[in-house]
Design a protein around this motif. Structure first.
Motif, short mmCIF file in Angstrom:
data_model
loop_
_atom_site.label_atom_id
_atom_site.label_comp_id
_atom_site.label_asym_id
_atom_site.label_seq_id
_atom_site.Cartn_x
_atom_site.Cartn_y
_atom_site.Cartn_z
N SER A 70 0.82 -1.20 0.00
CA SER A 70 0.00 0.00 0.00
C SER A 70 0.86 1.26 0.00
O SER A 70 1.95 1.28 0.59
N GLU A 98 -4.64 7.82 -10.82
CA GLU A 98 -4.11 6.64 -11.50
C GLU A 98 -2.75 6.28 -10.91
O GLU A 98 -1.95 7.17 -10.57
N ARG A 110 -3.82 0.56 -10.88
CA ARG A 110 -4.91 0.95 -10.01
C ARG A 110 -5.41 2.33 -10.45
O ARG A 110 -4.66 3.13 -11.01
N VAL A 128 -3.97 3.52 -1.52
CA VAL A 128 -4.02 2.54 -2.60
C VAL A 128 -3.49 1.21 -2.06
O VAL A 128 -2.39 1.15 -1.51
N THR A 129 -4.27 0.16 -2.21
CA THR A 129 -3.91 -1.15 -1.66
C THR A 129 -3.77 -2.18 -2.77
O THR A 129 -4.03 -1.91 -3.94
N LEU A 131 -0.96 -3.73 -3.81
CA LEU A 131 0.21 -3.50 -4.65
C LEU A 131 1.29 -4.55 -4.39
O LEU A 131 1.24 -5.29 -3.40
N TYR A 137 6.32 2.84 -8.23
CA TYR A 137 5.09 3.13 -8.96
C TYR A 137 5.06 4.61 -9.31
O TYR A 137 5.72 5.43 -8.65
N TYR A 139 2.28 7.92 -10.22
CA TYR A 139 0.89 8.28 -9.96
C TYR A 139 0.61 9.71 -10.42
O TYR A 139 1.52 10.52 -10.60
#
Length: 540
Positions: A70, A98, A110, A128-129, A131, A137, A139
């Protein structure tokens, strides 16, 4: 005006002073007066985001508190951030977000929508979970025709993972009016897993129209910044000023942050519910409630950290595989009042009383119990103020800082004894506050230089506070002679990079040539190592 400043004084009068000084009543007063989104969401109209005519992502994006599966994503909608209403009406705004494996967002993993509520000053905290652990990542956010800058974040390694390396940075103390945030420009280019901010993210002091020492800029600040922050509206504006800095925006976009506060996010040298100045306790708690709420709104913090009135649980634990456990402390909210009237004082029995605490009993027990369960190679304690003994001169009439752990020696001893009882072999304490870089060996007995070294302390210098500084401050000789366990001392601005490995940790103290003019250059002022199982700093 969309300030949502609660009429807390009226609430206090209704509750009465004595009742307000309890947590329940204080939280009830704040909730009643602020009208949180859940209470009135249906009645607040939604803004057609297509009507937002100016870029609402002026304060950038951020991520924080990385967990193995997360991340927490943050942004704040503020087309005109230095105005009291941030350029938005008192309406809800729907924002899409995103998260992707790649910077071009061709592999989105996600996505969703979130609502920026006016009650929270149009800030967003998106958890955000689901992952993958231990990977980067990218975003971004969108609303109407506008798209935010792209941020890069990273999840923590999975529990039990035999991670071979973790690279982190420590930063602290960024007084806007003392200079440019040049260290952040360089920090944004570092290859890091996480950044720990150790307090004084902002200062409550007035900032004049020229921005203090930032007189080289053409920016003219509105008059409402030229007063001390006291109310929720004041603190929100102060965060907008600080977070509009391009170098700070770049650093947040480049790395996940784990933050903790010191005093200036609320008021200089406050202790628990005791203010620096002589104001009624209930009046200070009103100020603290506003400061804490603005802090949560403007930082990449998760839902458990959301404050309840003038109370906010900021201490928490992050784990990075088998390599490191981070126990992030709050040494402001629960501490006993400073002894002997605060400042630098000769040690006397009042300061040494066993009942005195800098963490509070509950937080202290949480820390010690967490060590008992730890199997990490490195146990790191990010917190605010100097931990080691720090005498101001090498003579018998030395003084100690009553605002640092020297003002709470019994509290410090309980922590050191607890680490030893738990079998912690690689203790590392991180802090800021002093506006200089320190490297200390933590001793079993600070009165005996030959006693066993049981840990390491890294004090990062300030980002801007104290203006340019000097390699050797005026008290360099006194401090180095008075404290043989002090292995490094430098007074320039900058940050610290720490690389944790399975067999040793490397510490790089990085400084810039200056912050009162833009364009300062970066230097690695000194590098040290401490070996796993053999605490203590040695030159790299």
């Amino acid at each position: 005006m969309n300030s949502h400043q609660p009429d807390l004084r009226a609430a206090v009068r209704r509750l009465g002073r004595r009742h307000f000084l309890t947590l329940t009543a204080a939280a009830a007063a704040l909730a009643f007066a602020t009208d949180l989104p859940a209470a009135r969401a249906a009645s607040v109209p939604e803004l057609d985001a297509r009507k937002i005519a100016e870029n609402p992502f002026t304060l950038g994006v951020a991520s924080g508190d990385p967990l193995p599966e997360s991340v927490l994503l943050w942004t704040r909608l503020a087309p005109r951030p230095l105005e009291p209403d941030s350029g938005l009406p008192d309406k809800r705004v729907v924002v899409t977000w995103e998260l992707a494996h790649d910077e071009t967002f061709l592999r989105i993993v996600r996505g969703g929508t979130a609502t920026a509520h006016p009650e929270f000053d149009h800030t967003l905290h998106v958890e955000v979970t689901g992952l993958d652990p231990g990977r980067p990542y990218y975003y971004r956010f969108r609303t109407g025709t506008w798209e935010s800058p792209t941020g890069r974040t990273r999840t923590a390694p999975a529990p039990g993972t035999a991670t071979s390396r973790l690279k982190l940075a420590a930063v602290a103390c960024q007084a806007y009016h003392h200079g440019y945030f040049t260290p952040y420009k360089h920090l944004a280019g570092e290859d890091l897993d996480v950044v720990f901010h150790l307090g004084d993210y902002l200062y409550e002091y007035a900032v004049d129209s020229a921005g203090g020492s930032r007189a080289y800029t053409d920016r003219v600040l509105p008059a409402h910044f030229n007063r001390e922050a006291m109310t929720l509206a004041d603190y929100r504006l102060r965060y907008a000023l600080y977070k509009s800095d391009p170098d700070l925006i770049a650093a947040h976009a480049a790395h996940p942050f784990a933050v903790t506060w010191d005093d200036h996010e609320t008021e200089n040298n406050y202790a628990g519910d005791t203010p620096e100045n002589s104001v009624p306790p209930e009046e200070f708690l009103l100020r603290r409630a506003g400061a804490y709420r603005a802090y949560w709104e403007n930082q990449p913090l998760r839902a458990p950290q959301q404050p309840k009135g003038p109370d906010m649980r900021l201490y928490r634990r992050l784990q990075f595989g088998q390599l490191a456990q981070f126990d992030i402390l709050d040494t402001r909210q629960y501490r006993s009042e400073q002894a002997h009237g605060d400042g630098w004082q000769k040690a006397r029995p009042e300061a040494e009383a066993p009942s005195r605490t800098i963490t509070g009993e509950t937080q202290e027990r949480w820390l010690l119990d967490g060590w008992k369960d730890s199997s990490a190679t490195w146990n790191v304690v990010p917190q605010q103020v100097t931990f080691a003994q720090r005498r101001d001169k090498p003579t018998a009439d030395f003084k100690l800082s009553m605002d640092a752990w020297d003002g709470y020696p019994a509290s410090r001893q309980r922590i050191l004894d607890g680490a030893e009882a738990a079998g912690i072999k690689n203790l590392m304490v991180l802090d800021g506050d002093a506006h200089v870089g320190y490297g200390f060996d933590l001793k079993k007995d600070f009165q005996d230089p030959a006693s066993r070294t049981i840990g390491t302390e890294i004090s990062t210098t300030s980002v801007a506070s104290g203006r340019d500084g000097a390699d050797k401050p005026a008290n360099w000789d006194d401090l180095t002679q008075a404290n043989p366990h002090l292995k490094y001392y430098n007074g320039r601005r900058g940050y610290t990079v720490i690389t944790l490995g399975t067999d040793r940790a490397r510490v790089d103290f990085k400084t810039v040539s200056g912050v009162t003019k833009p364009g300062g250059t970066l230097t690695t002022a000194a590098s040290f190592v401490t070996e796993a199982g053999r605490p203590g700093l040695t030159p790299a």
